[in-house]
Motif scaffolding. Structure first.
Motif, PDB file in Angstrom:
ATOM      1  N   UNK A  59       0.844  -1.184   0.000  1.00 30.72           N
ATOM      2  CA  UNK A  59       0.000   0.000   0.000  1.00 30.72           C
ATOM      3  C   UNK A  59       0.878   1.232   0.000  1.00 30.72           C
ATOM      4  N   UNK A  60       0.226   2.364  -0.088  1.00 31.68           N
ATOM      5  CA  UNK A  60       0.956   3.626  -0.129  1.00 31.68           C
ATOM      6  C   UNK A  60       0.320   4.604   0.839  1.00 31.68           C
ATOM      7  N   UNK A  61       1.155   5.279   1.589  1.00 32.76           N
ATOM      8  CA  UNK A  61       0.717   6.352   2.453  1.00 32.76           C
ATOM      9  C   UNK A  61       1.327   7.613   1.873  1.00 32.76           C
ATOM     10  N   UNK A  62       0.497   8.458   1.301  1.00 33.03           N
ATOM     11  CA  UNK A  62       0.946   9.666   0.627  1.00 33.03           C
ATOM     12  C   UNK A  62       0.795  10.842   1.576  1.00 33.03           C
ATOM     13  N   UNK A  63       1.780  11.724   1.581  1.00 37.91           N
ATOM     14  CA  UNK A  63       1.754  12.826   2.538  1.00 37.91           C
ATOM     15  C   UNK A  63       2.158  14.131   1.888  1.00 37.91           C
ATOM     16  N   UNK A  64       1.559  15.195   2.391  1.00 38.70           N
ATOM     17  CA  UNK A  64       1.932  16.559   2.033  1.00 38.70           C
ATOM     18  C   UNK A  64       2.307  17.253   3.332  1.00 38.70           C
TER      19      UNK A  64
ATOM     20  N   UNK B  43      -6.112  15.587  -1.878  1.00 37.25           N
ATOM     21  CA  UNK B  43      -6.678  14.239  -1.786  1.00 37.25           C
ATOM     22  C   UNK B  43      -7.562  13.930  -2.988  1.00 37.25           C
ATOM     23  N   UNK B  44      -8.321  14.921  -3.462  1.00 30.81           N
ATOM     24  CA  UNK B  44      -9.163  14.710  -4.649  1.00 30.81           C
ATOM     25  C   UNK B  44      -8.305  14.456  -5.887  1.00 30.81           C
ATOM     26  N   UNK B  45      -7.207  15.201  -6.032  1.00 31.33           N
ATOM     27  CA  UNK B  45      -6.302  14.998  -7.172  1.00 31.33           C
ATOM     28  C   UNK B  45      -5.670  13.612  -7.112  1.00 31.33           C
ATOM     29  N   UNK B  46      -5.298  13.180  -5.922  1.00 33.28           N
ATOM     30  CA  UNK B  46      -4.736  11.836  -5.773  1.00 33.28           C
ATOM     31  C   UNK B  46      -5.776  10.777  -6.128  1.00 33.28           C
ATOM     32  N   UNK B  47      -7.010  10.987  -5.698  1.00 33.87           N
ATOM     33  CA  UNK B  47      -8.074  10.022  -5.995  1.00 33.87           C
ATOM     34  C   UNK B  47      -8.288   9.907  -7.502  1.00 33.87           C
ATOM     35  N   UNK B  48      -8.253  11.046  -8.213  1.00 32.25           N
ATOM     36  CA  UNK B  48      -8.406  11.009  -9.677  1.00 32.25           C
ATOM     37  C   UNK B  48      -7.221  10.301 -10.316  1.00 32.25           C
ATOM     38  N   UNK B  49      -6.023  10.624  -9.863  1.00 34.05           N
ATOM     39  CA  UNK B  49      -4.812  10.049 -10.437  1.00 34.05           C
ATOM     40  C   UNK B  49      -4.718   8.552 -10.180  1.00 34.05           C
TER      41      UNK B  49
ATOM     42  N   UNK C 213      -3.622  -0.684  -5.760  1.00 29.44           N
ATOM     43  CA  UNK C 213      -2.867  -0.539  -4.522  1.00 29.44           C
ATOM     44  C   UNK C 213      -3.664   0.353  -3.576  1.00 29.44           C
ATOM     45  N   UNK C 214      -3.942  -0.121  -2.377  1.00 28.73           N
ATOM     46  CA  UNK C 214      -4.649   0.747  -1.432  1.00 28.73           C
ATOM     47  C   UNK C 214      -3.751   1.910  -1.012  1.00 28.73           C
ATOM     48  N   UNK C 215      -4.342   3.078  -0.825  1.00 31.23           N
ATOM     49  CA  UNK C 215      -3.561   4.234  -0.431  1.00 31.23           C
ATOM     50  C   UNK C 215      -4.350   5.086   0.557  1.00 31.23           C
TER      51      UNK C 215
END
Length: 144
Positions: A9-14, A52-58, A64-66
């Motif tokens: 999985x991926x944990x994405x952070x800003x 988060x919306x941009x990541x969801x679209x991308x 892979x769960x993120x």
């Protein structure tokens, strides 16, 4: 019972450098405040939702769960705390966007990847933000 495979999985952070971290929670989330105590700045909420919306679209349709975390403070410290909290296997960070401003900023602030690699034990993979065509650069007589 079957064997349990590695977590995937991926944990994405800003990380928002205009805010400072307050309470850090065991799941890696952080409560944070604006650096200016007199200012009311809730724009971070809109920024967090937009990212988060941009990541969801991308990542729509990705297998892979993120999850996404909005952090605050110094980038290397915030990411290290998050990785420790969730026991991350490693980091994947992007390079800075090209240009003279980015070079000056990196000279002053340093590289996030370098800070991460020197201050914790997890591997750091650095991915270029922009593809460089070295053959085209060599043909024009430039090296970057």
């Amino acid at each position: 019972m079957g064997a349990v495979g590695p977590r995937v999985g991926a944990l994405l952070a800003y990380v928002d450098g205009s805010r400072y971290p307050g309470e850090e929670h065991p799941d890696g989330t952080v409560e944070h405040e604006a650096i200016d105590p007199d200012g009311v700045d809730d724009s971070w909420r809109d920024r967090s939702r937009a990212i988060e919306a941009a990541l969801a679209r991308t990542l729509a349709g990705a297998d892979v769960p993120w999850h996404f975390r909005y952090l605050a403070g110094r980038v290397d410290r915030s990411l290290t705390h998050l990785a420790r909290a969730v026991d991350a296997a490693g980091f994947v960070v992007g390079t800075r966007a090209p240009g003279p401003g980015a070079r000056v900023r990196e000279l002053v602030e340093g590289s996030v990847a370098v800070h991460l690699s020197h201050h914790q034990h997890r591997p750091v993979l650095v991915v270029p933000v922009q593809v460089v065509d070295w053959k085209a650069g060599a043909a024009r007589g430039t090296t970057g």
